[in-house]
Design an enzyme around this catalytic site. Sequence first.
Site, PDB file in Angstrom:
ATOM      1  N   SER A  32       0.644  -1.255  -0.001  1.00 34.40           N
ATOM      2  CA  SER A  32      -0.044   0.046   0.005  1.00 34.40           C
ATOM      3  C   SER A  32       0.831   1.200   0.110  1.00 34.40           C
ATOM      4  CB  SER A  32      -0.873   0.148   1.284  1.00 34.40           C
ATOM      5  OG  SER A  32      -0.175   0.087   2.372  1.00 34.40           O
ATOM      6  N   LYS A  33       0.029   2.500  -0.307  1.00 36.18           N
ATOM      7  CA  LYS A  33       0.711   3.598  -0.366  1.00 36.18           C
ATOM      8  C   LYS A  33       1.353   4.034   1.037  1.00 36.18           C
ATOM      9  CE  LYS A  33      -2.133   5.070  -3.706  1.00 36.18           C
ATOM     10  NZ  LYS A  33      -3.763   5.314  -4.142  1.00 36.18           N
ATOM     11  N   ARG A  34       0.667   3.651   1.997  1.00 35.14           N
ATOM     12  CA  ARG A  34       1.055   3.878   3.346  1.00 35.14           C
ATOM     13  C   ARG A  34       2.274   2.839   3.721  1.00 35.14           C
ATOM     14  NH1 ARG A  34      -3.959   3.974   7.430  1.00 35.14           N
ATOM     15  NH2 ARG A  34      -2.490   5.405   8.445  1.00 35.14           N
TER      16      ARG A  34
END
Length: 479
Positions: free
Chosen positions: A250-252
């Site tokens: 994920s982007k996170r």
Amino acid sequence: MNTEVRTRFAPSPTGFIHIGNLRTCLYAYLFAKKNAGTFILRIEDTDQERYVEGAVELIYSTLKKSGIEHDEGPDKDGGYGPYVQSERKPIYKEYAEKLVELGGAYYCFCTKERLESLTDENGVRTYDKHCLSLSAEEVSEKLAAGVPHVIRQNIPREGTSTYEDMIFGTINVDYAELEDNVLIKSDGMPTYNFANVVDDHLMKISHVMRGMEYLSSTPKYNLIYDTFGWERPRYIHLPPIMRDATHKLSKRFGDANFDDFIKKGFLSEAIVNYIALLGWCPKDNSEKMTLDELIQKFDTDGISRSGSIFDEVKMRWLNSQYVKEMSVDEYMSHARQYFDLSVAKNKYDYEKLTKILISRTEIFSDIPEKIAFLDEFGEYDLTLFENKKAKIDVNVAKTCIELALPVLQNVNVWTNENLYETLSTLAEANGLKKTQIFWAIRVAITARESTPGGATELADILGKEECLKRLKFSLNLFK
RNA sequence: GGCUCCAUGGUCAAGCGGUUAAGACAUCGCCCUUUCACGGCGGUAACGGGAGUUCAAUUCUCCCUGGAGUCACCA
């Protein structure tokens, strides 16, 4: 029936391009090119709150670096524009109104409070079609009065929707599972649920490629196509790229962006090549492929249905394969920035460094650590000289250095070849193994257990003056 | 929780009723060798479980288990 293949990559300008998105983009591109079709770039910026300044430029630059070239897009009109959703607002309005007329959607004036009151004990909220029962008069009255409203999709309460996905096969979803989602927001902007259908149809997209998170909501979109009497596109839903067995990349997670990998010293070709292989396998099992080869070999049959864990170690290996094939000049163009960071700048021969480093570089950011010996030299532990395989210990090392120093002082042609000959001869003349003397000299001039090259290669790069200086320094350590 | 989807070594994966179940990365060992790499050779390592169908299941069906996704005025 439209037979031309047209695919699209439709990112939201919310920041860096995520590896997962890039793979979707790549597949859409490969599929289009494989089928002599058209690849379109469309910007999905209907959520102004998530819009990030500069993100569109990032999209262009990422595509460019990846070698993926779109045939149509905001900067390349192909007659189906605008290619930016925020510029298509009137189009959505027109079609939304038409959909309302056809009974596929309706105006909803419910307040946020009322919507929230619909939440059940499990925290699940399902809209109750409250506004569907409003009479035409009531609707036009509220509209005229300027009451805030949205347009919702009218989904049948019962029945089952079916469609064929090219990867997952037949998908059946009961309408009861679907909700009357908002199609046009109160700000007049469409949601993805509506914009993607209208645009895909108007832009004549033949194959929709997207992440499989849309697998179960696709029936809603099909319903819109059907209501308008439009031909449904073919669907190619893609499994996710995972960070580990249970988490999606994920982007996170931070470093899952294309640009992060570029900054880390990965080659764009290697990244593209690697992600192509994540979730897809060519018929002939090839691994290292150029973009053109990827296009030739791409086939939806080879796309897998389960998620794939992103393995940076394997991507590093693939990168090293690309590095190994580089010419000295190509390597230098990438390595220069790292060389410049060290004392090597203006002092050591980049070409020579390149020659020893090219087979030892997986990614370019490996370089600083490998050439650190150029910068750092000083006090070190004499046990570094001990190596049983090379049959060398501290005493032998001392002897080797003492013997080599005067000889090296007299070497005039300071080259790898000549130094190799000189030291080999010296070893033989003194009953020493070559390995012993090379080991001793190598450690003495680098203060390191392992180095990206042999004693004479490194001596050649360091130069006579620096070498003699280091040898004398090392000799002192024995006292 | 409802619904949808998925399930071969540590990882990516081939396989699409009958195979000694490929290959790659990683890992281990050996060779090469001027340390480390590169290269070469070899080893360890997998069909989640249970019922069926079939002469025969990794492969087809069902159940279980495990995992993912989804249930927004985000896409």
